[in-house]
Design a protein around this motif. Structure first.
Motif, PDB file in Angstrom:
ATOM      1  N   SER A 107     118.693  26.699 -16.230  1.00  0.00           N
ATOM      2  CA  SER A 107     117.809  25.576 -16.548  1.00  0.00           C
ATOM      3  C   SER A 107     118.501  24.587 -17.469  1.00  0.00           C
ATOM      4  O   SER A 107     119.105  24.979 -18.469  1.00  0.00           O
ATOM      5  N   HIS A 108     118.393  23.328 -17.092  1.00  0.00           N
ATOM      6  CA  HIS A 108     118.971  22.263 -17.914  1.00  0.00           C
ATOM      7  C   HIS A 108     117.823  21.558 -18.644  1.00  0.00           C
ATOM      8  O   HIS A 108     116.981  20.937 -17.999  1.00  0.00           O
ATOM      9  N   PHE A 109     117.808  21.652 -19.933  1.00  0.00           N
ATOM     10  CA  PHE A 109     116.777  20.966 -20.723  1.00  0.00           C
ATOM     11  C   PHE A 109     117.411  19.728 -21.352  1.00  0.00           C
ATOM     12  O   PHE A 109     118.324  19.844 -22.168  1.00  0.00           O
ATOM     13  N   ARG A 110     116.920  18.581 -20.947  1.00  0.00           N
ATOM     14  CA  ARG A 110     117.571  17.373 -21.410  1.00  0.00           C
ATOM     15  C   ARG A 110     116.691  16.584 -22.378  1.00  0.00           C
ATOM     16  O   ARG A 110     117.184  15.977 -23.318  1.00  0.00           O
ATOM     17  N   GLN A 111     115.393  16.595 -22.121  1.00  0.00           N
ATOM     18  CA  GLN A 111     114.525  15.784 -22.980  1.00  0.00           C
ATOM     19  C   GLN A 111     113.145  16.424 -23.046  1.00  0.00           C
ATOM     20  O   GLN A 111     112.790  17.228 -22.187  1.00  0.00           O
ATOM     21  N   PRO A 112     112.380  16.097 -24.089  1.00  0.00           N
ATOM     22  CA  PRO A 112     111.041  16.667 -24.184  1.00  0.00           C
ATOM     23  C   PRO A 112     110.138  16.136 -23.077  1.00  0.00           C
ATOM     24  O   PRO A 112     110.321  15.015 -22.612  1.00  0.00           O
ATOM     25  N   ARG A 113     109.229  16.979 -22.623  1.00  0.00           N
ATOM     26  CA  ARG A 113     108.225  16.502 -21.664  1.00  0.00           C
ATOM     27  C   ARG A 113     107.335  15.492 -22.382  1.00  0.00           C
ATOM     28  O   ARG A 113     107.211  15.524 -23.621  1.00  0.00           O
ATOM     29  N   PRO A 114     106.714  14.615 -21.619  1.00  0.00           N
ATOM     30  CA  PRO A 114     105.808  13.646 -22.254  1.00  0.00           C
ATOM     31  C   PRO A 114     104.768  14.374 -23.113  1.00  0.00           C
ATOM     32  O   PRO A 114     104.189  15.370 -22.681  1.00  0.00           O
ATOM     33  N   GLY A 115     104.625  13.904 -24.318  1.00  0.00           N
ATOM     34  CA  GLY A 115     103.626  14.502 -25.197  1.00  0.00           C
ATOM     35  C   GLY A 115     104.091  15.755 -25.901  1.00  0.00           C
ATOM     36  O   GLY A 115     103.303  16.423 -26.572  1.00  0.00           O
ATOM     37  N   SER A 116     105.343  16.115 -25.703  1.00  0.00           N
ATOM     38  CA  SER A 116     105.837  17.315 -26.399  1.00  0.00           C
ATOM     39  C   SER A 116     107.107  16.970 -27.175  1.00  0.00           C
ATOM     40  O   SER A 116     107.633  15.853 -27.066  1.00  0.00           O
ATOM     41  N   GLU A 117     107.539  17.947 -27.961  1.00  0.00           N
ATOM     42  CA  GLU A 117     108.724  17.725 -28.806  1.00  0.00           C
ATOM     43  C   GLU A 117     109.819  18.711 -28.440  1.00  0.00           C
ATOM     44  O   GLU A 117     109.546  19.853 -28.057  1.00  0.00           O
ATOM     45  N   MET A 118     111.039  18.270 -28.605  1.00  0.00           N
ATOM     46  CA  MET A 118     112.181  19.167 -28.412  1.00  0.00           C
ATOM     47  C   MET A 118     113.109  19.040 -29.630  1.00  0.00           C
ATOM     48  O   MET A 118     113.528  17.942 -29.985  1.00  0.00           O
ATOM     49  N   HIS A 119     113.347  20.178 -30.264  1.00  0.00           N
ATOM     50  CA  HIS A 119     114.227  20.206 -31.437  1.00  0.00           C
ATOM     51  C   HIS A 119     115.430  21.091 -31.136  1.00  0.00           C
ATOM     52  O   HIS A 119     115.268  22.193 -30.624  1.00  0.00           O
ATOM     53  N   ILE A 120     116.588  20.596 -31.474  1.00  0.00           N
ATOM     54  CA  ILE A 120     117.809  21.379 -31.266  1.00  0.00           C
ATOM     55  C   ILE A 120     118.460  21.620 -32.625  1.00  0.00           C
ATOM     56  O   ILE A 120     118.736  20.664 -33.359  1.00  0.00           O
TER      57      ILE A 120
END
Lengths: 459, 247
Positions: free
Chosen positions: A269-282
């Motif tokens: 799985s390639h995670f590139r950006q947060p889904r709309p309305g969600s957050e992604m922290h690296i």
């Protein structure tokens, strides 16, 4: 910190005969599967070379690629954090969760979060942390660390799992059918996935060029952890960065083949950006990696992609179990990684090896593992980390073996030789040789004696 | 051709017949073999423990004993591996470099240097399982390694194949370490013994009457294991078979 006594722990592992036999057989089976699937790739050795040089390039330009990754990830809409050490990492995670009132965190397998001891940190703050990888979940419920970086509960028999599940999630103690047990784990986990306010994954690779995070799993639990809750936190060691998406192909071809002998993981799985309305922290975590990068003999250990092939092939690991290493990273790779975290605690680990070299041969990124184990022994000796008895034996042996007359006197009578030989290696556990082995017979004369009688003549 | 014979300490004490077979075998090929009388050890047990300071005087003595010979030959793969790859506790003088590059394990000396075509005196009518020690297999590259999937080759089998009557059996895990590992055999006794027990059981199950190896240390360990398990297995060094031992 107390020294880890690998030999002692291994003796208990071996004493549980069925577990040891299964463990050895299961992991050897993985090694054989890996060999078979390797043969389907004629360019396997070229891939290893390529994987190695890509990693060496990335590691020797690490700062630049990490900054490129950060820039790209931010452009994609992810938030990027830098953690100097485990405490820093745990603090960052804690703050992110606290600020959003998270009560439950589901997470996929991440050796890094085990390395940082994140779970107890969060649990102390009242957060429920749920491991969702089946093996990792078994280990969590049994309150044990993972024993293998790919198959965390491989040291357990299915009956052991039935016991753990019966005690913790109320399954039928007598039913050790793997299908039943995994279905029960699934039923137990599903509500957590649905209720959790945050999900956490590790990362197998992060790509500087795209700012994307790549996670390889077989159970799909990482995808659920990342995609169901409105918050996705990624913890990743800084050594995991690779320059380009094209480079990824090399590693994806090798990772699962080396690990399990399967062509690819079920999910990449390639995670590139947060889904709309969600957050992604690296969170980019150092925790000793920069220091390791500065060690001339050991920096290439950072090339590791955590496939576990070295563990599967290691005859010592297979017979001692991962927990005997007393560290998150066990087996050959653990031996060379752990001492940079705590030299004294892990000072015995480099000796938990026969230096047979099989690990080096299976490593997909060509880390010279057994040579680094050898070099760590030198470091241990230089830093005075050898047990007194061993050091004493070495000093005595050194004196004897550098003095031909003294050596000859000691070895002259062959009866004395038997006395002498184990001892010069020995001064350790009482009669270590003879516990499970017969002693060699003592011949009537030494080779030296024979030579003097039969060949020695003025030349 | 002049050759210095290095007989490692434990061979000297426990397996003089291996030293004798090596010497006689080399002499059969017309080689002038000398055994420097002040030799002791190559330093491996010390260096393998990480004890470079302690290894240094032993390595220095080794070099002093052997520096004047064009070839140094020894019936021990692990010692050769140490000398060639790791003898660096002392300054790397010309003499040290010479010794490191001119020390050969017996099998490779016969196979690569002498290029022996035949052993007319040799006959060994038994079922034999070959144990490649890790030092010879992965250190000296005696044979193809299962991890790499490279085309098959085996220097010891090429030599043993010239012996009359010999029959080979192959264990399930031919490349698996037997667990000796020098001081490992003592400080990691539980794992070492388990590996040894598994190893000899594997050979026995394959139908071996003898286990043959180029390393007496592995043989000593495996013999001890087999005897303790009560397995009817015999152990022989490759030098003995090639020199004409019948049993």
């Amino acid at each position: 910190m107390k020294r880890i006594d690998h030999a002692e722990a291994a003796s208990h592992f071996i004493a549980a005969k069925d577990n040891e036999a299964f463990h050895d057989k299961r992991l050897w089976d993985l090694r054989q599967k890996r060999d078979r699937i390797r043969d389907e790739i004629p360019e396997w050795q070229a891939l290893r070379d390529l994987a190695s040089v890509i990693k060496e390039h990335a590691l020797s330009h690490l700062a630049g690629y990490l900054e490129q990754f950060e820039t790209q990830a931010k452009l994609n809409g992810a938030q990027v954090h830098w953690a100097l050490d485990a405490a820093d990492h745990n603090h960052i995670v804690g703050e992110i969760l606290a600020a959003r009132g998270v009560k439950t965190l589901v997470k996929s397998k991440s050796m890094l979060t085990d390395e940082c001891e994140l779970r107890p940190h969060l649990e102390r703050r009242g957060i429920t942390v749920v491991e969702t990888d089946l093996g990792e979940r078994i280990q969590q419920l049994d309150d044990e660390p993972p024993s293998h970086i790919v198959v965390p509960a491989v040291h357990k028999l299915r009956g052991d799992v039935a016991e753990v599940f019966a005690d913790t999630i109320g399954t039928d103690r007598k039913n050790d059918d793997p299908h039943y047990l995994s279905e029960q784990a699934r039923l137990n986990l599903r509500p957590y996935f649905l209720d959790a306010e945050a999900g956490m994954t590790g990362a197998n690779f992060i790509v500087a060029e795209t700012g994307s995070v790549v996670v390889c799993t077989n159970e799909g639990n990482a995808d659920l952890s990342a995609n169901l809750p409105p918050l996705h936190i990624v913890s990743v060691g800084i050594e995991k960065v690779i320059p380009r998406l094209a480079d990824l192909a090399v590693f994806i071809r090798m990772l699962s083949r080396s690990a399990l002998g399967s062509p690819i993981t079920q999910y990449t799985s390639h995670f590139r950006q947060p889904r709309p309305g969600s957050e992604m922290h690296i969170i980019l975590v150092d925790n000793g990696r920069s220091e390791r990068l500065g060690l001339a003999d050991f920096w290439t250990s950072l090339k590791c992609i955590r496939c576990g092939a070295c563990m599967n092939t290691c005859p010592v690991y297979r017979r001692s179990g991962g927990l005997s290493y007393g560290a998150i990273y066990s087996g050959p790779i653990g031996i060379i990684l752990n001492p940079t975290q705590d030299l004294r605690k892990y000072s015995n680990l480099p000796y938990a090896s026969t230096l047979n070299g099989s690990c080096t041969n299976v490593c997909p990124v060509k880390i010279n593992i057994h040579e680094q184990i050898y070099k760590w022994r030198r470091v241990m000796s230089e830093h005075d980390q050898l047990p007194f008895a061993k050091k004493t034996a070495m000093k005595i042996a050194s004196r004897l073996l550098s003095d031909p007359k003294a050596y000859r006197r000691t070895i002259a009578a062959t009866d004395a030789a038997l006395e002498y030989l184990p001892r010069f290696l020995l001064y350790t556990r009482f009669n270590a040789w003879g516990k499970q082995r017969e002693n060699p017979a003592t011949p009537d004369q030494t080779f030296y004696g024979w030579y003097l009688k039969h060949r020695s003549k003025p030349k | 051709m002049k050759v210095a014979l290095f007989v490692p300490c434990f061979v000297d004490a426990f397996f003089p017949e291996v030293g004798i077979a090596t010497l006689e075998l080399l002499e059969r090929f017309g080689i002038d073999v000398e055994y420097p009388l002040t030799q002791t050890c190559c330093g491996q047990p010390l260096a393998n423990s990480g004890c470079q300071v302690e290894a240094a005087p032993v390595e220095a003595l080794f070099v002093k004993n052997f520096a004047d010979y064009p070839y140094i030959v020894t019936p021990s793969g692990s010692c050769t591996h140490h000398v060639r790859h790791y003898l660096d506790a002392i300054p790397q003088t010309d003499a040290v470099r010479h010794v490191r590059t001119h020390t050969f394990e017996l099998v490779e000396f016969l196979h690569d240097i002498l290029e022996v075509e035949a052993f007319p005196w040799a006959e060994f009518p038994h079922k034999v399982g070959l144990h490649n020690s890790c030092g010879t297999l992965r250190g000296l590259r005696h044979a193809s390694m299962s991890e790499l999937g490279e085309p098959f080759f085996s220097k010891p089998l090429a030599l043993l194949g010239k012996v009359k009557g010999i029959e080979f059996v192959t264990p399930q895990r031919p490349d698996e370490c037997c667990g000796f590992g020098g001081t490992f055999s003592l400080f990691e006794e539980p794992v070492s013994a388990k590996m040894g027990h598994d190893k000899v059981s594997d050979h026995k199950a394959a139908g071996a009457d003898y286990i043959v190896s180029a390393d007496s240390s592995c043989l000593m360990h495996q013999k001890g294991c087999a005897e303790r398990l009560g397995l009817d297995l015999k152990f022989v060094h490759i030098a003995q078979i090639l020199n004409g031992a019948r049993a």
